[in-house]
Design a protein around this motif. Structure first.
Motif, PDB file in Angstrom:
ATOM      1  N   ALA A 111       0.882  -0.085  -4.315  1.00 24.25           N
ATOM      2  CA  ALA A 111       2.104  -0.721  -3.814  1.00 24.25           C
ATOM      3  C   ALA A 111       3.171   0.357  -3.629  1.00 24.25           C
ATOM      4  O   ALA A 111       4.136   0.425  -4.399  1.00 24.25           O
ATOM      5  N   PRO A 112       3.011   1.213  -2.614  1.00 22.19           N
ATOM      6  CA  PRO A 112       3.926   2.355  -2.453  1.00 22.19           C
ATOM      7  C   PRO A 112       5.333   1.977  -2.042  1.00 22.19           C
ATOM      8  O   PRO A 112       6.264   2.756  -2.253  1.00 22.19           O
ATOM      9  N   ALA A 113       5.537   0.808  -1.446  1.00 22.34           N
ATOM     10  CA  ALA A 113       6.864   0.458  -0.924  1.00 22.34           C
ATOM     11  C   ALA A 113       7.904   0.400  -2.032  1.00 22.34           C
ATOM     12  O   ALA A 113       9.026   0.895  -1.871  1.00 22.34           O
ATOM     13  N   PHE A 114       7.555  -0.213  -3.157  1.00 21.10           N
ATOM     14  CA  PHE A 114       8.528  -0.323  -4.242  1.00 21.10           C
ATOM     15  C   PHE A 114       8.913   1.047  -4.773  1.00 21.10           C
ATOM     16  O   PHE A 114      10.083   1.315  -5.041  1.00 21.10           O
ATOM     17  N   TRP A 118      12.642   2.504  -4.828  1.00 17.84           N
ATOM     18  CA  TRP A 118      13.255   2.881  -6.099  1.00 17.84           C
ATOM     19  C   TRP A 118      13.775   4.310  -6.034  1.00 17.84           C
ATOM     20  O   TRP A 118      14.854   4.621  -6.554  1.00 17.84           O
ATOM     21  N   ARG A 119      13.042   5.179  -5.348  1.00 17.36           N
ATOM     22  CA  ARG A 119      13.483   6.572  -5.223  1.00 17.36           C
ATOM     23  C   ARG A 119      14.786   6.651  -4.444  1.00 17.36           C
ATOM     24  O   ARG A 119      15.687   7.419  -4.792  1.00 17.36           O
ATOM     25  N   PHE A 120      14.906   5.861  -3.376  1.00 19.64           N
ATOM     26  CA  PHE A 120      16.163   5.827  -2.625  1.00 19.64           C
ATOM     27  C   PHE A 120      17.304   5.324  -3.508  1.00 19.64           C
ATOM     28  O   PHE A 120      18.432   5.827  -3.451  1.00 19.64           O
ATOM     29  N   SER A 156       8.473  14.536  -6.429  1.00 19.64           N
ATOM     30  CA  SER A 156       8.908  13.148  -6.279  1.00 19.64           C
ATOM     31  C   SER A 156       7.861  12.190  -6.832  1.00 19.64           C
ATOM     32  O   SER A 156       6.646  12.463  -6.785  1.00 19.64           O
ATOM     33  N   ILE A 157       8.332  11.068  -7.348  1.00 22.81           N
ATOM     34  CA  ILE A 157       7.423  10.080  -7.924  1.00 22.81           C
ATOM     35  C   ILE A 157       6.479   9.513  -6.867  1.00 22.81           C
ATOM     36  O   ILE A 157       5.316   9.220  -7.157  1.00 22.81           O
ATOM     37  N   THR A 158       6.950   9.392  -5.629  1.00 23.77           N
ATOM     38  CA  THR A 158       6.076   8.880  -4.566  1.00 23.77           C
ATOM     39  C   THR A 158       4.910   9.827  -4.333  1.00 23.77           C
ATOM     40  O   THR A 158       3.771   9.388  -4.168  1.00 23.77           O
ATOM     41  N   THR A 159       5.182  11.129  -4.335  1.00 26.50           N
ATOM     42  CA  THR A 159       4.123  12.118  -4.130  1.00 26.50           C
ATOM     43  C   THR A 159       3.155  12.127  -5.294  1.00 26.50           C
ATOM     44  O   THR A 159       1.929  12.146  -5.111  1.00 26.50           O
TER      45      THR A 159
END
Length: 272
Positions: A111-114, A118-120, A156-159
């Motif tokens: 679920a990458p969208a959240f 959150w990072r933004f 970054s947490i997404t990465t």
């Protein structure tokens, strides 16, 4: 600036009830130095240091409690797991006890969208802190935020979540529920069934705690319901007993309360 603190309304309430309030930026966030590592092993260690620092300040009597929800709830769990001697009670709400199954990949589905959103949100909070630092002519903080943003871009947490799609050592070291059995202080846990941010599962960390020292409030509603004034009265009573040492019979309250609200209307934070 109100958007640079977790909850100015809660801070005000605690001050009115005789508590000193100290806010802390996690390592590598806001004005704090170091490399940001969301839920990494240093999280609890830094929290322990912050608690012990607060305990020896001239405005402190040495008894420390921790409050707030979401990320600020997770910091409580990590900190209490590290057992700082002066920590007397925690009140975490709406947390990720198992970040992968609670948020990053519920049911194993990414679920990458959240995470991206959150990072933004994180960056918007840092911008609020930067503006506050500019207003206060705190050049060191302004420079540190620029450094932190560069460090966060690199890790970054997404990465990182994309690099670890399965449960591996990196994921496991960020599972708070693996170490919550070390918590010894009283815990007031709040969770919402309809939590749109972290879900209500919370890694079931409450099952690892001493049940005689756990009080739970479960309710319908969203992620920010910790701001409810009804819950705030419970929170203050909890701290009054376990941090201040007042004999208010909080320990005799039911260990589980389920609150259900059947109506909804727009309300400002702290006015539920």
């Amino acid at each position: 600036r109100g958007d640079s603190a977790m909850s100015p309304n809660l801070d005000r309430t605690l001050l009115e009830h005789g508590y000193a309030v100290m806010g802390v930026n996690a390592r590598g966030t806001g004005c704090s130095e170091g490399q940001f590592d969301f839920l990494g092993p240093k999280y609890g260690e830094d929290g322990r240091d912050a608690v012990e620092f607060a305990a020896i300040q001239p405005w402190s009597n040495g008894n420390v409690g921790m409050a707030n929800w979401s990320w600020a709830g997770m910091s409580q769990i990590a900190t209490a797991s590290d057992r700082p001697p002066h920590l007397k009670a925690i009140a975490p709400g709406m947390v990720l006890g198992d970040a992968r199954l609670d948020s990053w990949a519920p049911g194993g589905v990414p679920a990458p969208a959240f995470i991206k959103d959150w990072r933004f949100f994180l960056h918007s909070r840092w911008e609020a802190i930067r503006q506050s630092a500019i207003d206060e002519h705190d050049d060191a903080c302004v420079a540190q935020i620029a450094t932190n943003l560069q460090g966060e871009e690199q890790h970054s947490i997404t990465t990182e979540v994309a690099r670890h799609p399965l449960r591996d050592e990196w994921i496991q070291t960020r599972q708070l529920s693996d170490r919550t059995h070390f918590i010894q202080v009283p815990v007031l846990s709040m969770e919402s069934f309809q939590d749109e941010a972290v879900t209500s599962r919370e890694g079931y960390y409450q099952e690892t705690l001493d049940q005689s020292r756990l009080w739970m409030v479960q309710t319908n509603g969203g992620h920010d319901l910790y701001e409810s004034l009804t819950f705030r009265a419970t929170l203050v009573a909890f701290f009054d007993h376990f941090v201040k040492g007042l004999e208010n019979a909080f320990e005799k309250r039911p260990h589980l309360e389920v609150w259900m609200d059947t109506t909804s209307h727009p309300a400002a934070p702290g006015e539920h």
